[in-house]
Design a protein around this motif. Structure first.
Motif, short mmCIF file in Angstrom:
data_model
loop_
_atom_site.label_atom_id
_atom_site.label_comp_id
_atom_site.label_asym_id
_atom_site.label_seq_id
_atom_site.Cartn_x
_atom_site.Cartn_y
_atom_site.Cartn_z
N GLU A 335 0.84 -1.20 0.00
CA GLU A 335 0.00 0.00 0.00
C GLU A 335 0.88 1.25 0.00
N TYR A 336 0.57 2.18 -0.89
CA TYR A 336 1.09 3.54 -0.81
C TYR A 336 0.16 4.42 -1.62
N GLY A 337 0.05 5.68 -1.26
CA GLY A 337 -0.86 6.57 -1.97
C GLY A 337 -1.13 7.83 -1.17
N VAL A 338 -2.08 8.65 -1.66
CA VAL A 338 -2.38 9.94 -1.04
C VAL A 338 -3.90 10.16 -1.03
N TYR A 339 -4.43 10.50 0.13
CA TYR A 339 -5.83 10.88 0.25
C TYR A 339 -6.07 12.09 -0.64
N ASN A 340 -7.12 12.01 -1.47
CA ASN A 340 -7.24 13.01 -2.54
C ASN A 340 -8.18 14.18 -2.29
N LYS A 360 11.11 1.37 -7.64
CA LYS A 360 11.67 0.77 -8.86
C LYS A 360 13.19 0.71 -8.78
N GLN A 361 13.81 1.80 -8.34
CA GLN A 361 15.26 1.84 -8.21
C GLN A 361 15.78 0.80 -7.22
N MET A 362 15.00 0.57 -6.17
CA MET A 362 15.40 -0.38 -5.14
C MET A 362 14.92 -1.80 -5.44
N GLN A 363 14.24 -1.96 -6.58
CA GLN A 363 13.70 -3.27 -6.99
C GLN A 363 12.74 -3.83 -5.93
N ILE A 364 11.88 -2.94 -5.43
CA ILE A 364 10.83 -3.34 -4.49
C ILE A 364 9.49 -3.23 -5.21
N PRO A 365 8.73 -4.30 -5.35
CA PRO A 365 7.41 -4.22 -5.98
C PRO A 365 6.49 -3.31 -5.18
N GLY A 366 5.58 -2.63 -5.88
CA GLY A 366 4.67 -1.72 -5.20
C GLY A 366 3.23 -1.86 -5.67
N MET A 367 2.29 -1.58 -4.75
CA MET A 367 0.86 -1.64 -5.06
C MET A 367 0.21 -0.37 -4.52
N LEU A 368 -0.41 0.39 -5.40
CA LEU A 368 -1.05 1.65 -5.02
C LEU A 368 -2.35 1.42 -4.24
N TRP A 369 -2.65 2.33 -3.36
CA TRP A 369 -3.97 2.44 -2.75
C TRP A 369 -4.55 3.76 -3.23
N ASP A 370 -5.70 3.80 -3.96
CA ASP A 370 -6.45 2.68 -4.43
C ASP A 370 -7.04 3.03 -5.79
N TYR A 371 -7.88 2.15 -6.32
CA TYR A 371 -8.42 2.30 -7.67
C TYR A 371 -9.53 3.34 -7.78
N ASN A 372 -10.58 3.18 -7.01
CA ASN A 372 -11.77 4.02 -7.22
C ASN A 372 -12.35 4.60 -5.93
N GLY A 373 -11.52 4.68 -4.87
CA GLY A 373 -11.99 5.22 -3.61
C GLY A 373 -11.46 6.64 -3.39
N ASN A 374 -11.26 6.99 -2.11
CA ASN A 374 -10.82 8.36 -1.81
C ASN A 374 -9.31 8.56 -1.91
N PHE A 375 -8.62 7.59 -2.46
CA PHE A 375 -7.21 7.74 -2.82
C PHE A 375 -7.05 7.57 -4.34
N SER A 376 -8.15 7.59 -5.05
CA SER A 376 -8.16 7.29 -6.48
C SER A 376 -7.21 8.19 -7.28
N LEU A 377 -6.67 7.61 -8.35
CA LEU A 377 -5.79 8.35 -9.24
C LEU A 377 -6.56 9.27 -10.18
N PHE A 378 -7.84 9.01 -10.32
CA PHE A 378 -8.64 9.70 -11.34
C PHE A 378 -9.35 10.93 -10.79
N GLU A 379 -9.73 11.80 -11.70
CA GLU A 379 -10.61 12.91 -11.37
C GLU A 379 -12.00 12.53 -11.84
N GLY A 380 -12.81 12.04 -10.93
CA GLY A 380 -14.12 11.54 -11.31
C GLY A 380 -14.08 10.04 -11.51
N LYS A 381 -14.99 9.53 -12.32
CA LYS A 381 -15.10 8.10 -12.56
C LYS A 381 -13.84 7.57 -13.25
N PRO A 382 -13.37 6.38 -12.83
CA PRO A 382 -12.17 5.81 -13.46
C PRO A 382 -12.34 5.67 -14.98
N ALA A 383 -11.43 6.29 -15.69
CA ALA A 383 -11.41 6.25 -17.16
C ALA A 383 -10.11 6.87 -17.61
#
Length: 401
Positions: A335-340, A360-383
């Motif tokens: 988990e890593y991310g930012v409340y939006n 990536k530089q340290m060769q550590i796999p990462g998983m973002l939090w999250d897809y469609n909640g209040n940490f979402s990468l999108f502005e509005g509906k995921p698209a």
């Protein structure tokens, strides 16, 4: 020595390695340094003798490393852990379209948090919960995305861990049987999300018992295990690895917390100061919210000019990287991310890009939090069209021409 090597177990190697690390931590003179070198030689000799006589030792750990790497560029889907949502089990929050979108954006894996213990407490049959998990697993198979099932919101504490551990094992045992035929390189079990700030030895005992019980049922499944104090990087750096080769050690990274969780009501007044930029900029730095006075949020506020920058992120991630190197085990930032709601878009993009690139530089796999909640990468509906350009850059998405 030959007699010892013929019966050596992983615990022997771990004991020698731990002794080596302890001496290193207290080294103060030439004699101790010499002992360190000697112990390293003994450790290498024992390891090589064991690996030679038991090839699966090295092979299994190599598989765990490979599987950890395959989970890189992952993302969490917030849905089945939403205990505040009475309709969570009544509807399908995601569809094949969502997973195809994630695939298009370059994501390779899904982490699915599930509030198993909450549903059990509310007398909701596990079979009802697993119908939704089955649905997600089906979508993942159709799109080629790997799936991590995560046991979210457990009730473990210092007082109840013996009984609670058995309940956790019972739930996972059901899943182990249900998904016995699922490819071990496609489906993973994250055994317990964010163990609370309990006695670390209590958590290690619980984790050991869970892994041991499930390993009797499934020899091939790869488990994710984190440290106490909410998958803390600091607790992981003090944790002694488990005597199981097929484990990926998970941690969560939301440092600096003052930035990533600014304004989050569920955290409390500690993060009530909003408008915090990343990186720190004295000209744009907001005044301390009076609600945060007297809390650890005030301490974090005054430390932010030191913590709120790319180098600090690297230094903190280096802590877990060093630990993993000492034990030669795979790790993952699950988990890593930012409340939006309050963080500026440009700051969110810079932070996510910083963490992602450092991992990536340290060769550590990462998983973002999250897809469609209040940490979402999108502005509005995921698209794709709702993905800000700076965020596309942060996750290294380049549309095909």
């Amino acid at each position: 020595m030959v007699k010892i090597l013929s019966g050596v177990k992983i615990e022997v190697a771990e004991t020698i390695n731990n002794l080596m690390l302890n001496i290193e931590n207290t080294k103060s003179n030439y004699i101790i340094l010499s002992k360190i070198k000697l112990i390293r030689l003994v450790f290498v000799f024992v390891y090589l003798g064991f690996a030679k006589s038991t090839p699966t030792f090295a092979q299994t750990r190599a598989i765990a490393f490979k599987r950890a790497a395959s989970l890189n560029n992952g993302i969490n889907i917030s849905w089945l852990e939403q205990t505040w949502n009475p309709d969570a089990l009544k509807r399908k929050t995601i569809t094949i379209t969502d997973l195809k979108l994630l695939k298009t954006l370059g994501f390779k894996s899904i982490r699915l948090p599930v509030a198993f213990r909450y549903y059990e407490e509310h007398n909701i049959p596990l079979s009802n919960v697993l119908k939704q998990v089955d649905y997600v697993w089906k979508l993942c198979r159709q799109t080629g995305l790997k799936l991590v099932i995560d046991y979210h919101y457990g009730k473990l504490n210092d007082a109840n861990y013996t009984l609670e551990t058995q309940k956790i094992i019972k739930t996972w045992s059901t899943l182990t049987v249900r998904y016995a035929n699922a490819p071990a390189d496609q489906l993973f079990f994250d055994l317990y999300n964010e163990p609370p700030p309990i006695n670390p030895s209590v958590w290690k005992d619980a984790a050991y018992n869970i892994v041991t019980a499930l390993r009797k049922m499934d020899k091939k499944r790869t488990f994710l295990v984190g440290a106490s104090n909410y998958n803390s990087i600091y607790e992981l750096s003090r944790m002694v690895r488990l005597a199981d080769e097929n484990v990926i050690y998970a941690f969560h990274f939301y440092e600096p917390f003052l930035f990533t969780h600014q304004g989050a009501l569920w955290v409390g007044n500690q993060v009530s100061t909003t408008g915090v930029p990343f990186p720190y900029n004295v000209e744009n730095f907001p005044a301390l919210n009076l609600k945060a006075k007297g809390t650890w949020g005030e301490t974090n506020y005054y430390q932010y000019k030191t913590d709120g920058n790319e180098q600090s992120v690297k230094d903190k991630l280096q802590i877990v990287k060093n630990w993993a190197g000492n034990y030669a085990v795979p790790i993952i930032c699950s988990e890593y991310g930012v409340y939006n709601k309050y963080a500026r878009q440009d700051s969110r993009c810079r932070y996510i890009k910083t963490v992602r690139n450092t991992l990536k530089q340290m060769q550590i796999p990462g998983m973002l939090w999250d897809y469609n909640g209040n940490f979402s990468l999108f502005e509005g509906k995921p698209a794709v069209n709702n993905l800000p350009q700076c965020m596309a850059d942060a996750i290294a998405y380049k549309p095909k021409k």
